[in-house]
Design a protein around this motif. Structure first.
Motif, PDB file in Angstrom:
ATOM      1  N   ALA A 206       0.834  -1.206   0.000  1.00 28.88           N
ATOM      2  CA  ALA A 206       0.000   0.000   0.000  1.00 28.88           C
ATOM      3  C   ALA A 206       0.864   1.250   0.000  1.00 28.88           C
ATOM      4  CB  ALA A 206      -0.930  -0.012   1.218  1.00 28.88           C
ATOM      5  N   LEU A 207       2.015   1.187   0.674  1.00 26.46           N
ATOM      6  CA  LEU A 207       2.933   2.320   0.684  1.00 26.46           C
ATOM      7  C   LEU A 207       3.419   2.633  -0.734  1.00 26.46           C
ATOM      8  CD1 LEU A 207       4.742   4.265   2.453  1.00 26.46           C
ATOM      9  CD2 LEU A 207       6.451   2.448   2.382  1.00 26.46           C
ATOM     10  N   VAL A 208       3.744   1.609  -1.504  1.00 28.04           N
ATOM     11  CA  VAL A 208       4.195   1.811  -2.881  1.00 28.04           C
ATOM     12  C   VAL A 208       3.088   2.439  -3.721  1.00 28.04           C
ATOM     13  CG1 VAL A 208       4.961   0.625  -4.973  1.00 28.04           C
ATOM     14  CG2 VAL A 208       5.879  -0.051  -2.756  1.00 28.04           C
ATOM     15  N   VAL A 209       1.856   1.995  -3.534  1.00 29.71           N
ATOM     16  CA  VAL A 209       0.731   2.559  -4.286  1.00 29.71           C
ATOM     17  C   VAL A 209       0.538   4.032  -3.937  1.00 29.71           C
ATOM     18  CG1 VAL A 209      -1.759   2.399  -4.684  1.00 29.71           C
ATOM     19  CG2 VAL A 209      -0.390   0.317  -4.495  1.00 29.71           C
ATOM     20  N   PHE A 210       0.641   4.362  -2.656  1.00 28.61           N
ATOM     21  CA  PHE A 210       0.504   5.761  -2.251  1.00 28.61           C
ATOM     22  C   PHE A 210       1.624   6.619  -2.843  1.00 28.61           C
ATOM     23  CE2 PHE A 210      -2.356   4.512   1.332  1.00 28.61           C
ATOM     24  CZ  PHE A 210      -3.355   5.423   1.062  1.00 28.61           C
ATOM     25  N   LEU A 211       2.841   6.113  -2.862  1.00 27.66           N
ATOM     26  CA  LEU A 211       3.939   6.876  -3.451  1.00 27.66           C
ATOM     27  C   LEU A 211       3.707   7.086  -4.943  1.00 27.66           C
ATOM     28  CD1 LEU A 211       7.030   5.298  -1.648  1.00 27.66           C
ATOM     29  CD2 LEU A 211       6.000   7.543  -1.248  1.00 27.66           C
ATOM     30  N   ALA A 212       3.139   6.095  -5.621  1.00 28.36           N
ATOM     31  CA  ALA A 212       2.794   6.282  -7.032  1.00 28.36           C
ATOM     32  C   ALA A 212       1.710   7.340  -7.190  1.00 28.36           C
ATOM     33  CB  ALA A 212       2.348   4.956  -7.633  1.00 28.36           C
ATOM     34  N   GLY A 213       0.765   7.374  -6.255  1.00 26.45           N
ATOM     35  CA  GLY A 213      -0.260   8.414  -6.305  1.00 26.45           C
ATOM     36  C   GLY A 213       0.305   9.801  -6.060  1.00 26.45           C
ATOM     37  N   PHE A 214       1.284   9.906  -5.166  1.00 27.77           N
ATOM     38  CA  PHE A 214       1.916  11.200  -4.911  1.00 27.77           C
ATOM     39  C   PHE A 214       2.623  11.736  -6.150  1.00 27.77           C
ATOM     40  CE2 PHE A 214       1.658  10.340  -0.272  1.00 27.77           C
ATOM     41  CZ  PHE A 214       1.155  11.566   0.115  1.00 27.77           C
ATOM     42  N   ALA A 215       3.069  10.835  -7.037  1.00 32.37           N
ATOM     43  CA  ALA A 215       3.738  11.285  -8.263  1.00 32.37           C
ATOM     44  C   ALA A 215       2.786  12.061  -9.171  1.00 32.37           C
ATOM     45  CB  ALA A 215       4.313  10.090  -9.014  1.00 32.37           C
ATOM     46  N   THR A 216       1.477  11.844  -9.017  1.00 28.13           N
ATOM     47  CA  THR A 216       0.484  12.571  -9.825  1.00 28.13           C
ATOM     48  C   THR A 216      -0.026  13.829  -9.137  1.00 28.13           C
ATOM     49  OG1 THR A 216      -1.381  11.303  -8.918  1.00 28.13           O
ATOM     50  CG2 THR A 216      -0.236  10.371 -10.822  1.00 28.13           C
ATOM     51  N   LEU A 217       0.419  14.084  -7.913  1.00 27.01           N
ATOM     52  CA  LEU A 217      -0.058  15.253  -7.166  1.00 27.01           C
ATOM     53  C   LEU A 217       0.696  16.498  -7.624  1.00 27.01           C
ATOM     54  CD1 LEU A 217      -2.062  15.830  -4.832  1.00 27.01           C
ATOM     55  CD2 LEU A 217      -0.123  15.662  -3.269  1.00 27.01           C
ATOM     56  N   ASP A 218      -0.026  17.592  -7.807  1.00 24.75           N
ATOM     57  CA  ASP A 218       0.570  18.843  -8.273  1.00 24.75           C
ATOM     58  C   ASP A 218       1.395  19.476  -7.144  1.00 24.75           C
ATOM     59  OD1 ASP A 218       1.275  21.133  -9.535  1.00 24.75           O
ATOM     60  OD2 ASP A 218      -0.761  21.911  -9.816  1.00 24.75           O
ATOM     61  N   PRO A 219       2.702  19.617  -7.304  1.00 21.22           N
ATOM     62  CA  PRO A 219       3.515  20.224  -6.230  1.00 21.22           C
ATOM     63  C   PRO A 219       3.138  21.677  -5.953  1.00 21.22           C
ATOM     64  CG  PRO A 219       4.907  19.068  -7.832  1.00 21.22           C
ATOM     65  CD  PRO A 219       3.542  19.160  -8.424  1.00 21.22           C
ATOM     66  N   ALA A 220       2.538  22.346  -6.942  1.00 19.04           N
ATOM     67  CA  ALA A 220       2.163  23.741  -6.721  1.00 19.04           C
ATOM     68  C   ALA A 220       1.119  23.870  -5.609  1.00 19.04           C
ATOM     69  CB  ALA A 220       1.633  24.345  -8.019  1.00 19.04           C
ATOM     70  N   LEU A 221       0.272  22.852  -5.459  1.00 17.10           N
ATOM     71  CA  LEU A 221      -0.734  22.904  -4.390  1.00 17.10           C
ATOM     72  C   LEU A 221      -0.071  22.857  -3.021  1.00 17.10           C
ATOM     73  CD1 LEU A 221      -3.409  20.476  -5.898  1.00 17.10           C
ATOM     74  CD2 LEU A 221      -3.430  22.981  -5.887  1.00 17.10           C
ATOM     75  N   LEU A 222       0.946  22.012  -2.864  1.00 16.91           N
ATOM     76  CA  LEU A 222       1.659  21.949  -1.590  1.00 16.91           C
ATOM     77  C   LEU A 222       2.420  23.242  -1.321  1.00 16.91           C
ATOM     78  CD1 LEU A 222       3.040  18.295  -1.790  1.00 16.91           C
ATOM     79  CD2 LEU A 222       1.083  19.116  -0.489  1.00 16.91           C
ATOM     80  N   ASP A 223       3.017  23.807  -2.362  1.00 15.47           N
ATOM     81  CA  ASP A 223       3.721  25.075  -2.184  1.00 15.47           C
ATOM     82  C   ASP A 223       2.762  26.184  -1.781  1.00 15.47           C
ATOM     83  OD1 ASP A 223       6.049  23.804  -2.891  1.00 15.47           O
ATOM     84  OD2 ASP A 223       5.917  24.379  -5.017  1.00 15.47           O
TER      85      ASP A 223
END
Length: 328
Positions: A206-223
């Motif tokens: 599940a950790l690997v799946v979540f890390l793959a999902g984070f790859a699709t997350l827009d970093p601008a939103l976190l910034d």
């Protein structure tokens, strides 16, 4: 007065060539029909191409999954022993639901559903810390995934030593003045202990799946969240969770299926269904009926019930998560 040349030879330059090209470009009636037929064949081929590509996979699923499933459902309505091969209707299902052991297995399924958010939240939070590059995140990524490559038999044997009444965990508790706990011998505690070991052993995937999902997350939103002064819990709740809705849905469903269908090894090694049948799950009940009691028809009925449980729970999880996503 200028004499106008009316002879057919007096034509504007290039007019004959233009008319000739126009004549050559104009399709004849037969050519038009051929072109249209070719076009229609090309469109038909494009429409059929996806079905042709998917057909082999569908045939494999039907032959190796759906057809055996239907045979198993049909077999669950037949008898065992002296009534082998005879249609008995719902007798197997009535006997099964009256069995106290199967009732305990169903209660444990409800416990798994209640503990499912914990099983999903742990790898989700760990993946968040790795994505945010906490110190040592590369080391933790390897360590967290390591239990996923271990055999359930090895994991069960290790935790049998740790969770024994005189094991290392009770030794550590004694240092802090806490009394020993019979982790695998107390009916009220044993199932929680086995589920905890299952979560530890499988959250790496599940950790690997979540890390793959984070790859699709827009970093601008976190910034943007950092610039607005959002805290880590606020960033997780308002930015990360909405951005990983589909990933969370996938992890919920696959984790629940794994907990219902892949705990046999741990149960067999750690508790063998005990104490007093408190750690039974439907898959362990199926194995007991098929392998020890020689009742394949009753085992088929239990398998059908397990399939329906997974189907209903999965659909409910997806609908609830989709509704939560719309509200966010």
């Amino acid at each position: 007065m200028p004499i106008q040349d009316s002879s057919p030879l007096a034509r504007p330059a290039g007019s004959g060539r233009a008319r000739g090209e126009e004549t050559r470009r104009r399709p004849r009636p037969d050519d038009t029909g051929t072109v249209s037929r070719r076009t229609s064949r090309g469109l038909r081929s494009e429409r059929l191409a996806p079905y042709v590509l998917v057909a082999p996979a569908l045939l494999i699923i039907v032959a190796l999954r759906l057809w055996p499933l239907l045979l198993g459902v049909n077999f669950s309505f037949t008898g065992d022993g002296e009534r082998n091969g005879m249609m008995v209707g719902l007798d197997n299902y009535l006997e099964m639901f009256q069995d106290a052991t199967f009732q305990s297995a169903l209660r444990n399924v409800g416990l798994l559903v209640l503990l499912l958010p914990v099983a999903v939240a742990i790898p989700g939070l760990l993946a968040t810390f790795i994505y945010l590059r906490v110190p040592g995140h590369r080391f933790f990524r390897s360590v967290y995934f390591f239990p996923a490559v271990l055999s359930p038999v090895i994991v069960g044997a290790i935790f049998n030593l740790m969770l024994a009444f005189d094991g290392s965990l009770n030794t550590v508790l004694a240092v802090f003045g806490a009394g020993p706990v019979d982790w695998l011998g107390d009916p009220d505690v044993a199932m929680f202990a086995v589920v905890g070991v299952q979560i530890w052993a499988t959250f790496g995937m599940a950790l690997v799946v979540f890390l793959a999902g984070f790859a699709t997350l827009d970093p601008a939103l976190l910034d943007a969240a950092r610039m607005d002064g959002a805290s880590l819990p606020q960033t997780i709740w308002h930015v990360i969770i909405p951005g990983l809705t589909r990933t969370i849905q996938f992890v919920f469903v696959t984790t629940m299926i794994g907990m219902l269908t892949s705990m046999f090894g741990l149960l067999y090694v750690m508790t063998s269904g005990g104490p007093e049948g408190s750690t039974y799950l439907p898959e362990y009940y199926i194995w007991i009926q098929q392998g020890q009691m020689n009742r394949p028809a009753l085992a088929s009925a239990a398998s059908t019930v397990l399939f329906l449980i997974m189907l209903v729970v999965g659909l409910l999880q997806i609908s609830v998560l989709r509704r939560a996503g719309r509200e966010d």
